[in-house]
Design a protein around this motif. Structure first.
Motif, PDB file in Angstrom:
ATOM      1  N   CYS A 263    -135.563-103.284  11.893  1.00  0.00           N
ATOM      2  CA  CYS A 263    -135.051-104.125  12.977  1.00  0.00           C
ATOM      3  C   CYS A 263    -133.528-104.118  12.888  1.00  0.00           C
ATOM      4  CB  CYS A 263    -135.592-105.536  12.848  1.00  0.00           C
ATOM      5  SG  CYS A 263    -134.772-106.707  13.935  1.00  0.00           S
ATOM      6  N   CYS A 266    -132.330-108.116  12.090  1.00  0.00           N
ATOM      7  CA  CYS A 266    -132.543-108.819  10.816  1.00  0.00           C
ATOM      8  C   CYS A 266    -132.853-107.879   9.656  1.00  0.00           C
ATOM      9  CB  CYS A 266    -133.652-109.848  10.968  1.00  0.00           C
ATOM     10  SG  CYS A 266    -135.265-109.107  11.199  1.00  0.00           S
ATOM     11  N   SER A 268    -135.508-106.251   8.960  1.00  0.00           N
ATOM     12  CA  SER A 268    -136.903-106.195   8.509  1.00  0.00           C
ATOM     13  C   SER A 268    -137.412-104.763   8.639  1.00  0.00           C
ATOM     14  CB  SER A 268    -137.775-107.104   9.374  1.00  0.00           C
ATOM     15  OG  SER A 268    -137.393-108.431   9.212  1.00  0.00           O
ATOM     16  N   CYS A 277    -139.734-107.775  17.179  1.00  0.00           N
ATOM     17  CA  CYS A 277    -139.677-107.918  15.725  1.00  0.00           C
ATOM     18  C   CYS A 277    -140.437-109.190  15.333  1.00  0.00           C
ATOM     19  CB  CYS A 277    -138.227-108.008  15.267  1.00  0.00           C
ATOM     20  SG  CYS A 277    -138.070-108.452  13.538  1.00  0.00           S
ATOM     21  N   CYS A 280    -137.749-111.875  13.425  1.00  0.00           N
ATOM     22  CA  CYS A 280    -136.709-112.625  14.133  1.00  0.00           C
ATOM     23  C   CYS A 280    -136.988-112.720  15.632  1.00  0.00           C
ATOM     24  CB  CYS A 280    -135.345-111.991  13.894  1.00  0.00           C
ATOM     25  SG  CYS A 280    -135.163-110.374  14.617  1.00  0.00           S
ATOM     26  N   THR A 282    -136.773-110.639  17.992  1.00  0.00           N
ATOM     27  CA  THR A 282    -135.935-109.882  18.925  1.00  0.00           C
ATOM     28  C   THR A 282    -136.834-108.943  19.728  1.00  0.00           C
ATOM     29  OG1 THR A 282    -134.140-109.919  17.338  1.00  0.00           O
ATOM     30  CG2 THR A 282    -134.012-108.243  19.065  1.00  0.00           C
TER      31      THR A 282
END
Ligand SMILES: [Zn+2]
Ligand SMILES: [Zn+2]
Length: 303
Positions: A263, A266, A268, A277, A280, A282
């Motif tokens: 991501c 963040c 991830s 995501c 977070c 997004t």
């Protein structure tokens, strides 16, 4: 060798993996190396550290699959100055009282811990990340209680038995970076299968990682390789550094992956592409050239 100054405190926290399932299987595989033999070796290491310098401090944490438990210093440890029960402190054989009391308490604590074990089906992983976090908290507390002008060096030694648990990846990495920030070394003495998480921990914090070739010789490896502190190590010929398995666990399935999706907000890590995501939330704009193309193709024959 340069002797440590009397003002410098050296704290060693030993985290021992006491996973009852792994040690149960180990007792069948190799009856000559059981948990009690392992703890004997750990006590030899702890005692050696305590007698090196008067200001050396020690803590031992048992990492179980249900809890992380302090074996030493523990609640049974009364005043903390080495004078516990009267019968324990008067060791008639001339043994250093601190060591004889400490060793008795460690044996008592581990016996209590193992006797209250209730293994449930899904709870079989060693809570290593939690134990390391506990070790960091303890180090922090001891550092706060130092007298003015005293300096402290601290390190953590993990004696690892059971397999890694990818579920703990996030917590583990957070602990490693916290240790790095506090300049706390993490050493790992691995008894069985290699641990990617501990390889990373040692590599990042500047500690030593060693998978020992013979479990039965644990005490020797602890004394030869792990007892010297970071200053003394530069003068020794130690086992060469290992290849570090830097694979990360995906946040969706906790599988170890070499290539994945990250991501951009963040950081991830995912093994599969997902438009949103899960960490977070997004939403990613997906490039749509293929969809547009196919529409154009469809339109062309009609014109
Ligand atoms: Zn995944
Ligand atoms: Zn994200």
């Amino acid at each position: 060798m340069v002797m440590a100054s009397e003002d410098e405190v050296s704290l060693l926290v030993i985290v021992v993996d006491v996973n009852p399932i792994w040690w149960g299987q180990q007792a069948n595989r190799e009856p000559q190396f059981t948990l009690s033999k392992c703890l004997d070796a750990v006590m030899v290491m702890g005692n050696s550290h305590l007698v090196m310098t008067r200001t050396n401090k020690l803590a031992i944490i048992a990492s179980h699959c249900q809890e992380s438990h302090f074996l030493y210093p523990c609640k049974l440890w009364k005043s903390g100055d080495g004078h516990g029960d009267d019968n324990a402190s008067t060791s008639g054989d001339g043994k250093y009282e601190l060591l004889s009391v400490a060793n008795d308490l460690i044996a008592e604590e581990i016996k209590n811990l193992m006797s209250r074990t209730e293994v449930k089906g899904n709870q079989t992983d060693t809570l290593l990340a939690g134990s390391l976090a506990k070790a960091l908290c303890y180090i922090h507390r001891v550092a706060k209680e130092l007298e003015a002008g005293q300096e402290m060096k601290s390190r953590i030694l993990v004696v690892k038995a059971a397999e890694d648990c990818a579920l703990q990846y996030m917590n583990f990495m957070n602990v490693i970076f916290a240790a790095q920030k506090q300049s706390i070394l993490i050493d790992a003495c691995v008894l069985d299968s290699d641990s990617g998480l501990l390889q990373q921990a040692c590599d990042i914090t500047g500690g030593l990682y060693l998978k020992i070739p013979q479990k039965i010789a644990l005490a020797q490896y602890l004394l030869w390789v792990f007892l010297p502190d970071s200053d003394q190590r530069s003068q020794l010929v130690l086992p060469p550094p290992v290849h570090v398995d830097y694979r990360a666990a995906c946040f969706c399935h906790r599988n170890l992956i070499e290539i994945g999706y990250v991501c951009s907000v963040c950081l991830s890590i995912f093994c599969n592409f997902s438009p949103i995501c899960t960490t977070c939330e997004t939403a990613f704009k997906i490039p749509l050239p293929q969809v547009v193309k196919s529409k154009k193709k469809k339109l062309k024959p009609s014109t």
